[in-house]
Design an enzyme around this catalytic site. Structure first.
Site, PDB file in Angstrom:
ATOM      1  N   LYS A 141       1.102  -0.938  -0.165  1.00 46.70           N
ATOM      2  CA  LYS A 141      -0.226  -0.181   0.183  1.00 46.70           C
ATOM      3  C   LYS A 141       1.003   0.696   0.145  1.00 46.70           C
ATOM      4  O   LYS A 141       0.603   2.210  -0.635  1.00 46.70           O
ATOM      5  CB  LYS A 141      -0.664   0.033   1.235  1.00 46.70           C
ATOM      6  CG  LYS A 141      -2.035   0.749   1.396  1.00 46.70           C
ATOM      7  CD  LYS A 141      -2.969   0.897   2.240  1.00 46.70           C
ATOM      8  CE  LYS A 141      -4.053  -0.553   2.744  1.00 46.70           C
ATOM      9  NZ  LYS A 141      -4.363  -0.832   3.181  1.00 46.70           N
ATOM     10  N   ARG A 150      -3.436   2.981   8.610  1.00 47.49           N
ATOM     11  CA  ARG A 150      -3.507   1.568   8.131  1.00 47.49           C
ATOM     12  C   ARG A 150      -2.218   0.480   7.899  1.00 47.49           C
ATOM     13  O   ARG A 150      -1.377   1.399   7.762  1.00 47.49           O
ATOM     14  CB  ARG A 150      -4.012   2.044   6.686  1.00 47.49           C
ATOM     15  CG  ARG A 150      -5.092   2.886   6.532  1.00 47.49           C
ATOM     16  CD  ARG A 150      -5.572   3.569   5.114  1.00 47.49           C
ATOM     17  NE  ARG A 150      -6.845   2.081   4.714  1.00 47.49           N
ATOM     18  CZ  ARG A 150      -7.198   2.587   3.971  1.00 47.49           C
ATOM     19  NH1 ARG A 150      -7.012   2.789   2.768  1.00 47.49           N
ATOM     20  NH2 ARG A 150      -8.526   1.782   3.165  1.00 47.49           N
ATOM     21  N   GLY A 198      -8.409  -7.381   4.667  1.00 47.53           N
ATOM     22  CA  GLY A 198      -9.488  -7.662   5.836  1.00 47.53           C
ATOM     23  C   GLY A 198      -8.351  -8.248   7.082  1.00 47.53           C
ATOM     24  O   GLY A 198      -9.051  -8.648   8.058  1.00 47.53           O
ATOM     25  N   MET A 257      -5.542  -6.881   8.904  1.00 44.33           N
ATOM     26  CA  MET A 257      -5.158  -6.252   9.049  1.00 44.33           C
ATOM     27  C   MET A 257      -5.585  -4.517   9.937  1.00 44.33           C
ATOM     28  O   MET A 257      -7.032  -4.744   9.190  1.00 44.33           O
ATOM     29  CB  MET A 257      -3.729  -5.552   8.862  1.00 44.33           C
ATOM     30  CG  MET A 257      -3.269  -6.343   8.911  1.00 44.33           C
ATOM     31  SD  MET A 257      -1.972  -7.033   9.596  1.00 44.33           S
ATOM     32  CE  MET A 257      -1.431  -5.880  10.224  1.00 44.33           C
ATOM     33  N   ARG A 296      -3.415  -1.226  -5.693  1.00 45.16           N
ATOM     34  CA  ARG A 296      -2.834  -2.365  -6.081  1.00 45.16           C
ATOM     35  C   ARG A 296      -3.106  -3.521  -7.041  1.00 45.16           C
ATOM     36  O   ARG A 296      -4.642  -3.078  -8.387  1.00 45.16           O
ATOM     37  CB  ARG A 296      -4.000  -3.016  -4.596  1.00 45.16           C
ATOM     38  CG  ARG A 296      -4.665  -3.370  -4.463  1.00 45.16           C
ATOM     39  CD  ARG A 296      -4.026  -3.489  -2.999  1.00 45.16           C
ATOM     40  NE  ARG A 296      -6.216  -4.487  -2.916  1.00 45.16           N
ATOM     41  CZ  ARG A 296      -6.696  -4.415  -2.146  1.00 45.16           C
ATOM     42  NH1 ARG A 296      -6.360  -4.694  -0.798  1.00 45.16           N
ATOM     43  NH2 ARG A 296      -8.316  -4.415  -1.677  1.00 45.16           N
ATOM     44  N   HIS A 311     -16.395  -8.704   2.034  1.00 43.39           N
ATOM     45  CA  HIS A 311     -15.848  -9.521   2.395  1.00 43.39           C
ATOM     46  C   HIS A 311     -15.774 -11.454   1.535  1.00 43.39           C
ATOM     47  O   HIS A 311     -14.628 -11.953   1.187  1.00 43.39           O
ATOM     48  CB  HIS A 311     -15.909 -10.008   4.168  1.00 43.39           C
ATOM     49  CG  HIS A 311     -14.083 -10.749   4.662  1.00 43.39           C
ATOM     50  ND1 HIS A 311     -15.068 -12.259   5.107  1.00 43.39           N
ATOM     51  CD2 HIS A 311     -13.121 -10.758   5.028  1.00 43.39           C
ATOM     52  CE1 HIS A 311     -13.664 -12.686   5.969  1.00 43.39           C
ATOM     53  NE2 HIS A 311     -12.741 -11.606   5.615  1.00 43.39           N
ATOM     54  N   SER A 349       9.674 -43.091 -13.496  1.00 44.72           N
ATOM     55  CA  SER A 349       8.205 -42.459 -13.302  1.00 44.72           C
ATOM     56  C   SER A 349       8.220 -42.670 -11.980  1.00 44.72           C
ATOM     57  O   SER A 349       7.950 -43.719 -11.071  1.00 44.72           O
ATOM     58  CB  SER A 349       6.979 -43.466 -13.900  1.00 44.72           C
ATOM     59  OG  SER A 349       5.874 -42.601 -13.278  1.00 44.72           O
ATOM     60  N   CYS A 353       4.861 -39.383 -11.870  1.00 45.81           N
ATOM     61  CA  CYS A 353       3.070 -39.509 -12.331  1.00 45.81           C
ATOM     62  C   CYS A 353       2.279 -39.809 -10.803  1.00 45.81           C
ATOM     63  O   CYS A 353       1.449 -39.688 -10.655  1.00 45.81           O
ATOM     64  CB  CYS A 353       2.967 -41.028 -12.584  1.00 45.81           C
ATOM     65  SG  CYS A 353       3.233 -42.329 -11.710  1.00 45.81           S
ATOM     66  N   TYR A 376       9.057 -35.134 -18.109  1.00 42.79           N
ATOM     67  CA  TYR A 376       7.565 -35.024 -18.247  1.00 42.79           C
ATOM     68  C   TYR A 376       6.896 -34.589 -17.359  1.00 42.79           C
ATOM     69  O   TYR A 376       7.389 -35.645 -16.408  1.00 42.79           O
ATOM     70  CB  TYR A 376       6.871 -36.231 -19.348  1.00 42.79           C
ATOM     71  CG  TYR A 376       6.574 -37.455 -18.633  1.00 42.79           C
ATOM     72  CD1 TYR A 376       5.510 -38.088 -17.641  1.00 42.79           C
ATOM     73  CD2 TYR A 376       7.843 -38.626 -18.836  1.00 42.79           C
ATOM     74  CE1 TYR A 376       5.335 -39.204 -17.504  1.00 42.79           C
ATOM     75  CE2 TYR A 376       8.158 -39.030 -18.319  1.00 42.79           C
ATOM     76  CZ  TYR A 376       6.907 -40.028 -17.296  1.00 42.79           C
ATOM     77  OH  TYR A 376       7.678 -41.337 -17.058  1.00 42.79           O
TER      78      TYR A 376
END
Lengths: 886, 886
Positions: free
Chosen positions: A23, A93, A102, A104, A337, A453, A769, A837, A857
């Site tokens: 901020k 703030r 929400g 802080m 932001r 919120h 694998s 995998c 892969y």
């Protein structure tokens, strides 16, 4: 004093997020590009960390520096803090490096006391407004700094309203508010034993410390844990001169996104309230107006704001989330932001911005957090299904969900942990409900808008959410909600569709997701960039089709045990297991052969032209037999009731065999290729079925590409023996059927011994694998079935482990073995193909690791193939998503 | 022809065991030092390997070379092979690098046919003798080369004896033997369809191939597996001119050890038979005379033989096992080799030879195979006990054993594998009985001497054996044996004492072993040489005392769970487990505290002055609760029979909790330090108990040295947290009790993750103790409980694994992780003490590995401490035992 703790906004810039918080850095940046930002200063995160380092005490010199910088600020603004003529009021703030909405605490109107209050009344000529600010300030300050409970003040307010026979705060007049302020001060005195602090500087210093302290409040800690934000970043404190959106009808406040955060559409999207303070919008207490309406109400302001939005987007090259306030017809920008967005919005914005020339392809790939794609790959409500829509709210977070109705977060968490699917229903949510939102399938609120919120948090988590559904009347006490005459009780099943806002009674049938055109485009960009192939784990032709649809280039794991579990086959499988001689076992296997062959026929055909890695039988054989305890109960009952002797005998015989096969630790037991070491005929049958299916397909002109995968290998000799057998059978079938095909045999690497002897094993393998689920179980000594229900949560709560290692690959432990196995294998056999995998093959950070160590892969469930394609591209592009929700 | 396949004896020497086999190399050596060895040649092991490499065909050039060398031999001896005047007869014997007694086949008198037979009769003027040789030759050749069964020839012999009304072979005259020879030839013709080969060179070449072939007969394979001899060494073939011990009463044959192989006493020890061939002695068919008697019967021969024995012992600097034959008053030495000996003999001989100046201390240490000491550390019959001696045989292999009587090897194996203790009772044993001997606790035979098959094999395996107990009459058919009027049936329990030869009816009470003076001396030598400390695994003061007696310098593993299992404590432990709140749990722990404290008091006191590594609670808690299945049965019965409702409810509640704690894979479940992560109060109690006991002892002037060991660690943070707790408690107790002690906290390293992150973990550890049992389970993914009963044997049979990895450390797999863990730990924390406390800590090759990677100590069961002391010394001296039984 070596450290500089306090920066004027003009001294900072957007790059200084670490020091000034997100901020603060953006306020500095906006100040420097000339936007109308109320002036102020930012106290650094360093100051916060030093505060904690010194046992929650103000670091040396900070107080003095604050005073110095306040003096500069006063001079620039032309108001004096605490002045009885023209007092400066402040908003305080928090602002950490990563946005934590929400989480802080904020204090507005700081600097008010009985004297300054009078001064402001004189200056504004609006007693009611100022007194309203004053009572709000006392309330906020008392909550944040003095830790007094909100309801203690609300009840004062309620009493005053009752006394005056009115319903809304706005109906209270100045006289009422004066009484309320006095009553508030009495609450403080009663609860704390001290008067409410009147010295503005004392208020300020206390507020700064409270913001520091709020970095470690419970909500903040939980949020950081959920979002994997380090605990040692600290928060900055932004001290900004107040502007007022609540001074009358030429005032207002709002929040807007430069594009639609839900769909990504390139239009301004947001809400505002006339005559209100910022907290009124995000708290969801009054339902606000859509931003488009501002064009009618305040056309000049709207134009100016739209220009600023455009400017900020061009400047940051990213969609912005902007807070503004209009004070007496003048626009102020309070914050900007990068805007949070749904996954589908993120995709559309990224793809659009490439089209607009704002960002390049690589940047676009990094703009979408791969993990969030999951929400687009969820099932949605089948539009052709019949269902009973009982209400409609705001479509706040897309996706559909069904669950039992619960009315509070604790209950949601309790049932959710017990495995129930629940829907959290609240009038509105607050940060205190986070744990319930986490546990719920979806959220339904009766109040609050698209930026409330509930909406913000649900979008962040990819959970379906319907907001502001005013038609539902919730009675927490009775644990019901009503829609007209319909009453829904706690425990009833309700569905919500967060894409349409529909609230539906009962369970709804869902359909599979489809990829949007933008999603396809983004994946196209990803495919250009990524270097790893993406395959799917699929056991049936239907899964194989789905996998191809999502872009899987082959099957990396085709399990064969599910084929053994089919109801009509189980008796034959049991016959095979219970056989006392090799002949009997082979006779049963002979019956299974054509069935297995047709399984493989189907899956190889569906995957035409792509490799299919078929894992031979893996689970312990007792998994195919009846449950031991149930048998014991049946036998005991038969004995007790003197039941049929023959049945008893039969059951006892079966129990004897079940006991014989019983294992103390089946995970470490007679399973995987150990079955074939003992009974080679089992794998022999499976290999024959694979190649007979292959031969059949090749004759039909289908390019079938099976690869045989041997599970749970610990030793090169074991693999060599089983590979030799497989190759011999494959060649025999080739001769019998007179067809040609390539023969590939590889192995799962899923035990630590296989990793440390991978060089030896690689001599007999065409591919490795990595089965990271079993490898995690053995490397950590964690049985997944036991750990997740019993102690894993303790490990995460006590911060021993950052994540569930079965979800996110434990790079520091398991990863070392994977890398060792991969490196040793490649050194010994440069032609070796290496992949993964386990479930981790579909988890973005784990995919990043696979890329880093050079795998060929990854393979994951069909629904995660798009995620894997994107994550693999991000890894190749050199990083995780740049638009983190953190 | 590049390779030389055939060596004259004089071309070789004792160093050439690899090429010429042990027997051939020693025959060469003896020839070269001028001993009276019948001349001959040796075909190399290389020829045998080439034979197999070419698909069991004679390698190119070998036949020609044999013929060449035979010509040289004929010239030197002055006889011609196949000559009808003065024919050369040969003995053909196998001889691998490592002696494999009874495992390979021998043919005597090769070269006989109808013509040469007549020539020898003419030369010896002894028709009966020559015909006896002839019939023996046909019989042996037919068995070894033509694979005809022994009994087919024995029945001919029996028929002839019956016909003549005599009992012994020796009672048959030349006429009888002539008939027997013809009948034998007919057996061959009938069974093979071909005549018995008459060409001596053809006989020779067939015999050579048969010896090669016998390298891979079943018995040889089993022997090699048991003794860990590689399969690719091959066997040599010794072709030696015959000498005859059976040409009359001035002839004889015998076997002798230069010292007593059972006790080590420095006296000639052996047996001989007048007028017999060598096989008669070792086969145990006639009971021979002790060697001392030869002094009376043939004093000159005896003196000459004794001198040679002395010469050979000085030459080889080792006790020798020598075969000799006397032919018409002339002594021939047929073979010498290092003599097998019991462990106690090995010890005495090694210690004596140091005293005699024959060998140095280091050599002495290497002369005793550490693993064999086990037999001296077994319990023996309590001399003060009352027991019923029913017979007495030869004390063939020391130690005592009790078991159920079985009469054949298959039965012994079957019951043995099922966990029964059995005693194998046979008239005599043959190599076909090996698997039964392996499975039995002890061996009892009614025939055969101290060098009979049963005696030799039992000594090699360290099993108690009583031989030649002629008082027992075995009836295989009826499955009984009788001693006078007493009948012992199969399944009855009988005990044998291999040190005294006693056969005892029923079970006998046994006492703990004591170390002999020589054993103590040897261990003294070992202690001078070894560099690793040896500690014991002990959980009780009694075990601790035993451990000190055996020389343990501390306790490397003191398990605390057994203390929880004590009957009077179990209810409190269950109370602790079933507690629903921390308070209830702590209340139960408070009751356990004084009990644990007294446990630790006892063990720390017993180990005064030495460190005691106390492992905190390790097993999953459900191990302390009732069995789930039994509860289910009780509940089902209660329900069926409408039993007491309250009891039912109580049981159901208990079952619910047992189920809650139930784990799918307890080995990988909620155990080890995970218990303390969830319930820190459990370890807190244990640590307090440890330090309160320590404080108590220090106040009493006892030097107590506890070290706290945290099990099952996977992560540095986990260890740090638990270490911090332990250190804090230790310091608190220090303050409370006002005493000073050092605080040491270390960890078990028993999971792969701990190994690969050992550098991180070492930062919080004073020591690492490798728990190689669990580490083997997780590294290989083998649950020991399941693997040993189910598939491990398949892995060994199919040669995937050379050994049971729970007995012999898997150096190629688990060892890599152990080394990695040790190296990483040491790098990060140079003061770290590193050791092992799994079962492998008492197994010699594993101890060698521990030394090689630089461990500070090994810890093993008290009874294996002497073994570990010796093995550690051998590792430090740079090798395994030089007197291998291989």
């Amino acid at each position: 004093m070596a450290k500089k703790y306090v920066y004027l906004f003009e001294e900072g810039n957007a790059e200084m997020k670490g020091l000034l918080g997100g901020k603060g850095a953006n306020l500095a940046e906006m100040t420097n590009i000339g936007l109308p930002v109320p002036q102020g200063v930012t106290i650094t995160t360093e100051a916060c960390n030093d505060f904690y380092a010194q046992g929650s005490k103000m670091p040396e010199g900070l107080t003095e520096e604050i005073k110095e910088k306040m003096a500069i600020l006063e001079k620039k603004i032309g108001k004096k803090f605490g002045d009885t003529e023209n007092p400066l009021l402040l908003s305080i703030r928090s602002g950490a490096k990563f946005s934590m909405p929400g989480m802080m605490d904020t204090i507005l109107n700081l600097g008010l006391n009985d004297q300054t209050c009078q001064a402001v009344i004189k200056a504004t000529n609006n007693e009611r407004f100022v007194l309203d600010c004053y009572r709000r300030f006392i309330q906020m300050f008392s909550g944040v700094v003095l830790s007094l409970e909100h309801h203690k003040f609300e009840s004062v307010l309620d009493a005053q309203k009752a006394k005056r026979g009115v319903h809304y705060d706005t109906e209270l007049d100045a006289g009422d508010l004066k009484e309320v302020v006095e009553a508030f001060k009495n609450v403080v005195k009663r609860e704390t034993g001290m008067g409410f602090p009147t010295d503005p500087m004392e208020q300020l210093l206390l507020a700064v410390q409270a913001v520091f302290g709020s970095w470690n409040n419970q909500r903040a800690i939980v949020y950081r844990r959920l979002n994997q934000i380090p605990d040692d970043l600290g928060t900055a404190v932004n001290i900004q001169s107040m502007v007022f959106g609540n001074m009358g009808d030429d005032c207002g406040t709002g929040v807007a996104f430069t594009r639609n955060p839900s769909t990504g559409e390139n239009v301004l999207y947001g809400e505002y309230l006339i005559n209100a303070q910022g907290e009124d919008v995000v708290a969801g207490i009054r339902t606000p107006q859509p931003i488009a309406k501002l064009q009618e109400e305040m056309p000049a302001i709207y134009r100016q704001f739209a220009d600023i939005c455009n400017l900020l987007e061009q400047h940051y090259k990213n969609m912005q989330d902007i807070e503004f306030t209009v004070e007496k017809g003048k626009l102020y920008i309070l914050q900007t932001r990068h805007g949070k967005r749904t996954a589908s919005a993120a995709i559309k914005i990224a793809v659009d911005m490439v089209g607009e020339g704002l960002i390049d392809k690589k940047e676009a790939i990094l703009r979408v957090e791969a993990g969030t794609l999951d929400q687009l790959l969820h099932r949605r409500i089948d539009p052709s299904a019949k269902f009973n829509v009982i209400a409609k709210g705001l479509p706040a977070s897309p996706g559909a969900a069904s669950g039992r109705v619960v009315f509070n977060a604790d209950e949601a968490e309790k049932l959710g942990q017990a495995g129930e699917k629940v829907l959290l229903v609240r009038t509105e949510t607050t940060p205190d409900d986070i744990h319930g939102i986490v546990a719920a399938q979806g959220i339904l609120t009766s109040r609050g808008g698209m930026t409330s919120h509930a909406a913000v948090v649900a979008r962040g988590m990819g959970k379906p959410c319907v907001c502001g559904c005013e038609a539902i009347k919730i009675d927490y006490e009775a644990k019901i909600f009503a829609v007209d005459n319909l009453v829904v009780k706690e425990g009833d099943i309700v569905s919500v569709d967060g894409a349409t806002g529909q609230v539906i009674l009962g369970q709804v049938s869902m359909i599979d997701p489809k990829l949007s055109a933008e999603f396809q485009s983004l994946l196209g960009l990803a495919d250009e960039i990524r270097t790893m192939a993406v395959r799917a784990n699929a056991d049936t032709p239907a899964d194989a089709v789905k996998a191809r649809e999502f872009g899987a280039a082959g099957i990396g794991l085709c399990r064969t045990e599910h084929m053994f579990m089919a109801q009509e086959r189980l008796p034959i499988v049991q016959e095979m297991i219970l056989a006392e001689t090799t002949e009997d076992r082979e006779a049963a296997l002979d019956k299974l052969l054509p069935m297995q062959q047709s399984d493989f026929y189907g899956i190889l055909k569906a995957m035409e032209g792509f490799p299919v890695y078929i894992r031979l039988l893996d689970p312990p054989l007792h998994e195919f037999l009846p449950n031991q305890e149930e048998l014991v109960v049946e036998i005991t009952e038969l004995k007790c009731t003197k039941g049929d002797k023959n049945i008893l005998k039969e059951k006892e015989e079966l129990l004897r065999k079940v006991r014989q096969l019983h294992e103390f630790n089946p995970m470490l037991g007679h399973r995987g290729c150990r079955l074939a070491v003992t009974w080679p005929e089992i794998y022999a049958m499976q290999v024959r079925a694979i190649y007979q299916a292959t031969a059949q397909l090749i004759k039909e002109g289908v390019d079938a590409q099976p690869e045989v995968m041997i599970p749970l290998v610990i030793h090169e000799k074991e693999l060599k023996m089983l590979r030799d057998q497989a190759v011999e059978i494959a060649k025999t079938v080739q001769t019998e059927q007179n067809v040609k095909y390539d023969i590939h045999v590889g192995t799962m690497i899923e035990l630590p011994r296989a990793c440390v002897t991978a060089d030896e094993i690689a001599a007999h393998a065409d591919f490795f694998s990595f089965g990271t689920n079993d490898l995690t179980q053995t490397t950590l000594g964690f049985s997944r079935d036991d750990a997740e229900g019993k102690f894993l949560q303790d490990y995460i709560n006590k911060k021993i482990l950052a994540d569930n290692p079965f979800v996110v690959l434990d790079q520091g432990g398991v990863g070392k073995l994977v890398k060792m196995g991969s490196d040793l294998g490649r050194q010994a056999n440069p032609k070796l193909s290496v992949g993964i995998c386990g479930e981790h093959g579909g988890e973005p950070t784990s995919i990043g690791f696979c890329h880093k160590i050079g795998m060929d892969y990854v393979s994951c469930s069909p629904y995660r193939v798009p995620i894997a394609r994107l994550a693999a591209a991000q890894a190749a592009a050199g990083g995780e998503s740049s638009v983190s929700t953190k």
